[in-house]
Design a protein around this motif. Structure first.
Motif, PDB file in Angstrom:
ATOM      1  N   VAL A  28     -67.939   1.540-112.916  1.00  0.00           N
ATOM      2  CA  VAL A  28     -68.478   2.900-113.044  1.00  0.00           C
ATOM      3  C   VAL A  28     -68.519   3.314-114.515  1.00  0.00           C
ATOM      4  N   GLY A  29     -67.421   3.022-115.224  1.00  0.00           N
ATOM      5  CA  GLY A  29     -67.375   3.337-116.654  1.00  0.00           C
ATOM      6  C   GLY A  29     -68.456   2.604-117.432  1.00  0.00           C
ATOM      7  N   TYR A  30     -68.745   1.373-117.044  1.00  0.00           N
ATOM      8  CA  TYR A  30     -69.797   0.625-117.733  1.00  0.00           C
ATOM      9  C   TYR A  30     -71.157   1.270-117.507  1.00  0.00           C
ATOM     10  N   GLY A  31     -71.358   1.846-116.322  1.00  0.00           N
ATOM     11  CA  GLY A  31     -72.599   2.572-116.066  1.00  0.00           C
ATOM     12  C   GLY A  31     -72.755   3.749-117.018  1.00  0.00           C
ATOM     13  N   ALA A  32     -71.654   4.457-117.287  1.00  0.00           N
ATOM     14  CA  ALA A  32     -71.684   5.562-118.249  1.00  0.00           C
ATOM     15  C   ALA A  32     -71.965   5.049-119.654  1.00  0.00           C
ATOM     16  N   VAL A  33     -71.368   3.902-120.000  1.00  0.00           N
ATOM     17  CA  VAL A  33     -71.619   3.300-121.316  1.00  0.00           C
ATOM     18  C   VAL A  33     -73.098   2.959-121.474  1.00  0.00           C
ATOM     19  N   LEU A  34     -73.678   2.357-120.449  1.00  0.00           N
ATOM     20  CA  LEU A  34     -75.096   1.989-120.498  1.00  0.00           C
ATOM     21  C   LEU A  34     -75.977   3.216-120.677  1.00  0.00           C
ATOM     22  N   THR A  35     -75.688   4.283-119.924  1.00  0.00           N
ATOM     23  CA  THR A  35     -76.482   5.507-120.017  1.00  0.00           C
ATOM     24  C   THR A  35     -76.398   6.122-121.411  1.00  0.00           C
ATOM     25  N   LEU A  36     -75.179   6.224-121.946  1.00  0.00           N
ATOM     26  CA  LEU A  36     -74.992   6.815-123.269  1.00  0.00           C
ATOM     27  C   LEU A  36     -75.598   5.935-124.365  1.00  0.00           C
ATOM     28  N   TYR A  37     -75.547   4.627-124.166  1.00  0.00           N
ATOM     29  CA  TYR A  37     -76.149   3.731-125.162  1.00  0.00           C
ATOM     30  C   TYR A  37     -77.657   3.945-125.242  1.00  0.00           C
ATOM     31  N   VAL A  38     -78.307   4.008-124.098  1.00  0.00           N
ATOM     32  CA  VAL A  38     -79.757   4.216-124.081  1.00  0.00           C
ATOM     33  C   VAL A  38     -80.101   5.566-124.712  1.00  0.00           C
ATOM     34  N   LEU A  39     -79.341   6.610-124.366  1.00  0.00           N
ATOM     35  CA  LEU A  39     -79.590   7.941-124.917  1.00  0.00           C
ATOM     36  C   LEU A  39     -79.380   7.960-126.427  1.00  0.00           C
ATOM     37  N   ALA A  40     -78.256   7.419-126.891  1.00  0.00           N
ATOM     38  CA  ALA A  40     -77.966   7.413-128.326  1.00  0.00           C
ATOM     39  C   ALA A  40     -78.985   6.569-129.091  1.00  0.00           C
ATOM     40  N   PHE A  41     -79.357   5.425-128.531  1.00  0.00           N
ATOM     41  CA  PHE A  41     -80.325   4.545-129.193  1.00  0.00           C
ATOM     42  C   PHE A  41     -81.660   5.256-129.339  1.00  0.00           C
ATOM     43  N   TYR A  42     -82.096   5.951-128.285  1.00  0.00           N
ATOM     44  CA  TYR A  42     -83.369   6.664-128.329  1.00  0.00           C
ATOM     45  C   TYR A  42     -83.331   7.786-129.369  1.00  0.00           C
ATOM     46  N   LEU A  43     -82.253   8.567-129.363  1.00  0.00           N
ATOM     47  CA  LEU A  43     -82.148   9.684-130.295  1.00  0.00           C
ATOM     48  C   LEU A  43     -82.100   9.203-131.745  1.00  0.00           C
ATOM     49  N   LEU A  44     -81.322   8.161-131.999  1.00  0.00           N
ATOM     50  CA  LEU A  44     -81.221   7.641-133.360  1.00  0.00           C
ATOM     51  C   LEU A  44     -82.543   7.037-133.827  1.00  0.00           C
ATOM     52  N   LEU A  45     -83.188   6.301-132.944  1.00  0.00           N
ATOM     53  CA  LEU A  45     -84.445   5.656-133.308  1.00  0.00           C
ATOM     54  C   LEU A  45     -85.545   6.684-133.547  1.00  0.00           C
ATOM     55  N   SER A  46     -85.575   7.738-132.745  1.00  0.00           N
ATOM     56  CA  SER A  46     -86.606   8.765-132.896  1.00  0.00           C
ATOM     57  C   SER A  46     -86.431   9.584-134.170  1.00  0.00           C
ATOM     58  N   ARG A  47     -85.223   9.608-134.734  1.00  0.00           N
ATOM     59  CA  ARG A  47     -84.945  10.372-135.945  1.00  0.00           C
ATOM     60  C   ARG A  47     -84.742   9.473-137.162  1.00  0.00           C
ATOM     61  N   LEU A  48     -85.087   8.221-137.023  1.00  0.00           N
ATOM     62  CA  LEU A  48     -84.808   7.255-138.088  1.00  0.00           C
ATOM     63  C   LEU A  48     -85.560   7.589-139.369  1.00  0.00           C
ATOM     64  N   ASP A  49     -86.763   8.152-139.258  1.00  0.00           N
ATOM     65  CA  ASP A  49     -87.583   8.432-140.438  1.00  0.00           C
ATOM     66  C   ASP A  49     -87.463   9.875-140.929  1.00  0.00           C
ATOM     67  N   TRP A  51     -84.345  11.888-141.618  1.00  0.00           N
ATOM     68  CA  TRP A  51     -83.341  12.137-142.634  1.00  0.00           C
ATOM     69  C   TRP A  51     -82.227  11.107-142.498  1.00  0.00           C
ATOM     70  N   ASN A  52     -81.615  10.782-143.607  1.00  0.00           N
ATOM     71  CA  ASN A  52     -80.467   9.875-143.638  1.00  0.00           C
ATOM     72  C   ASN A  52     -80.748   8.582-142.869  1.00  0.00           C
ATOM     73  N   ARG A  53     -81.775   7.905-143.277  1.00  0.00           N
ATOM     74  CA  ARG A  53     -82.214   6.685-142.590  1.00  0.00           C
ATOM     75  C   ARG A  53     -81.115   5.627-142.557  1.00  0.00           C
ATOM     76  N   GLN A  54     -80.392   5.467-143.660  1.00  0.00           N
ATOM     77  CA  GLN A  54     -79.362   4.434-143.732  1.00  0.00           C
ATOM     78  C   GLN A  54     -78.239   4.702-142.733  1.00  0.00           C
ATOM     79  N   ALA A  55     -77.789   5.959-142.639  1.00  0.00           N
ATOM     80  CA  ALA A  55     -76.721   6.296-141.701  1.00  0.00           C
ATOM     81  C   ALA A  55     -77.154   6.057-140.263  1.00  0.00           C
ATOM     82  N   HIS A  56     -78.381   6.431-139.938  1.00  0.00           N
ATOM     83  CA  HIS A  56     -78.871   6.222-138.575  1.00  0.00           C
ATOM     84  C   HIS A  56     -78.965   4.736-138.257  1.00  0.00           C
ATOM     85  N   ALA A  57     -79.372   3.930-139.235  1.00  0.00           N
ATOM     86  CA  ALA A  57     -79.451   2.486-139.011  1.00  0.00           C
ATOM     87  C   ALA A  57     -78.056   1.901-138.764  1.00  0.00           C
ATOM     88  N   ILE A  58     -77.061   2.394-139.512  1.00  0.00           N
ATOM     89  CA  ILE A  58     -75.685   1.927-139.302  1.00  0.00           C
ATOM     90  C   ILE A  58     -75.204   2.297-137.905  1.00  0.00           C
TER      91      ILE A  58
END
Length: 343
Positions: A28-49, A51-58
């Motif tokens: 169950v916890g892994y399901g939460a990890v998967l959901t948060l990973y997809v959400l965080a990846f989408y948010l970071l990728l959509s804001r990559l250009d 501000w603070n491109r280097q921090a988002h890439a890290i």
């Protein structure tokens, strides 16, 4: 009705129940990890250009590494549970005895290694968040963060010793120095310390803002109870305590906590990174921004009755709305400019 209960003691059966339930909760916890990973990846990728491109890439690299580690642990847990409860269920003493006796086999050692690595990554992120929140403190940052950094190095050392120990024997069996409880205790101490430091800092800011100016909606984003729990990884600290107490008492309940903790220690930093990617997390300039905004608005309230204040639209495109502030003779133009920027 026939009784098909295995010929095992009550304590053995209870330990097996706890281990199996822990494996299910981990999924169950892994399901939460998967959901948060997809959400965080989408948010970071959509804001990559933006501000603070280097921090988002890290951050993208960080969450990807943590997700891989969580996936490996889930695979290891599922495989080892299968070996204990299916492939070797007739092992003397039952599946619980098998897990204690074969804690060092490669498939389970994989889980132990990724567990320790994930723990280090989680502690490092929390240490960084604490440094960010205290970056505007009147005392030098090295004075504040020196001791937590030393404890972090101790956690790395105890983690290495833990892996060396479990590669030859089970950490759940008596030994002269059980590095499972040593490593867990140091990690728990570090997390509790950082949690108290972060929550304490945010509580002080909340009290000052509420006392002097009142809290706006945007300020509550930084100082609300939920923000404090997420920023301080309070969830991880709570689960660490949930593991170490029954483990120290020799209770089989730790079989649930140990497995669940592997995913919780990934969920906690993912929640922080989601807030960072949304622009709601505390940054090095947050304290100055919200304090300056509050002081500017407080000064303006003293000069102009609130009934005479009209705020411009957020977009700044609507010029048809009259600005009562600019026409009030007692308000300097500098105050007008400040208020417009705050809004």
């Amino acid at each position: 009705m026939a009784d098909y209960t295995p010929n095992e003691t009550g304590s053995q059966l209870f330990a097996e129940k706890m281990w199996l339930q822990g494996a299910l909760i981990t999924a169950v916890g892994y399901g939460a990890v998967l959901t948060l990973y997809v959400l965080a990846f989408y948010l970071l990728l959509s804001r990559l250009d933006r501000w603070n491109r280097q921090a988002h890439a890290i951050f993208l690299v960080y969450i990807t590494v943590q997700f891989i580690l969580a996936t490996l642990f889930q695979a290891s847990s599922a495989r080892f549970t299968q070996l204990a409860f299916i492939n070797n269920r007739d092992y003397p003493g039952g599946p619980g005895a098998y897990e204690l006796a074969f804690f060092y086999i490669p498939v389970d050692m994989l889980g132990n290694i990724v567990y320790v690595l994930s723990n280090w990554f989680s502690d490092a992120l929390l240490l960084w968040r604490c440094a960010v929140i205290y970056s505007t403190c009147r005392f030098p940052l090295w004075v504040i963060m020196g001791f937590p950094a030393v404890v972090m190095m101790g956690s790395v050392g105890s983690g290495i010793m833990y892996l060396l120990q479990v590669s030859t024997t089970s950490p759940f069996l008596p030994s002269s120095a059980n590095f499972t409880i040593i490593d867990s205790s140091i990690s728990l101490a570090l997390n509790l310390m950082l949690t108290i430091m972060i929550v304490g800092r945010l509580v002080v800011y909340r009290f000052r803002l509420k006392t002097n100016f009142g809290l706006s909606v945007s300020q509550r984003d930084y100082t609300s109870v939920m923000a404090m729990l997420v920023e301080s990884a309070g969830l991880y600290a709570a689960f660490s305590l949930f593991f170490i107490v029954p483990f120290a008492l020799g209770s089989s309940v730790e079989n649930i906590a140990f497995q669940a903790l592997s995913q919780v220690q990934v969920i906690a930093p993912f929640l922080i990174i989601v807030r960072v990617s949304q622009g709601k997390a505390w940054s090095t300039s947050t304290a100055l921004e919200i304090t300056s905004a509050s002081e500017g608005l407080g000064t303006l309230k003293d000069k102009v009755p609130m009934a005479q204040i009209q705020f411009a639209c957020a977009s700044g495109d609507d010029t048809s709305m009259p600005n009562a502030i600019s026409h009030h003779p007692s308000v300097p133009n500098s105050d007008t400019t400040l208020t417009t920027e705050v809004v």
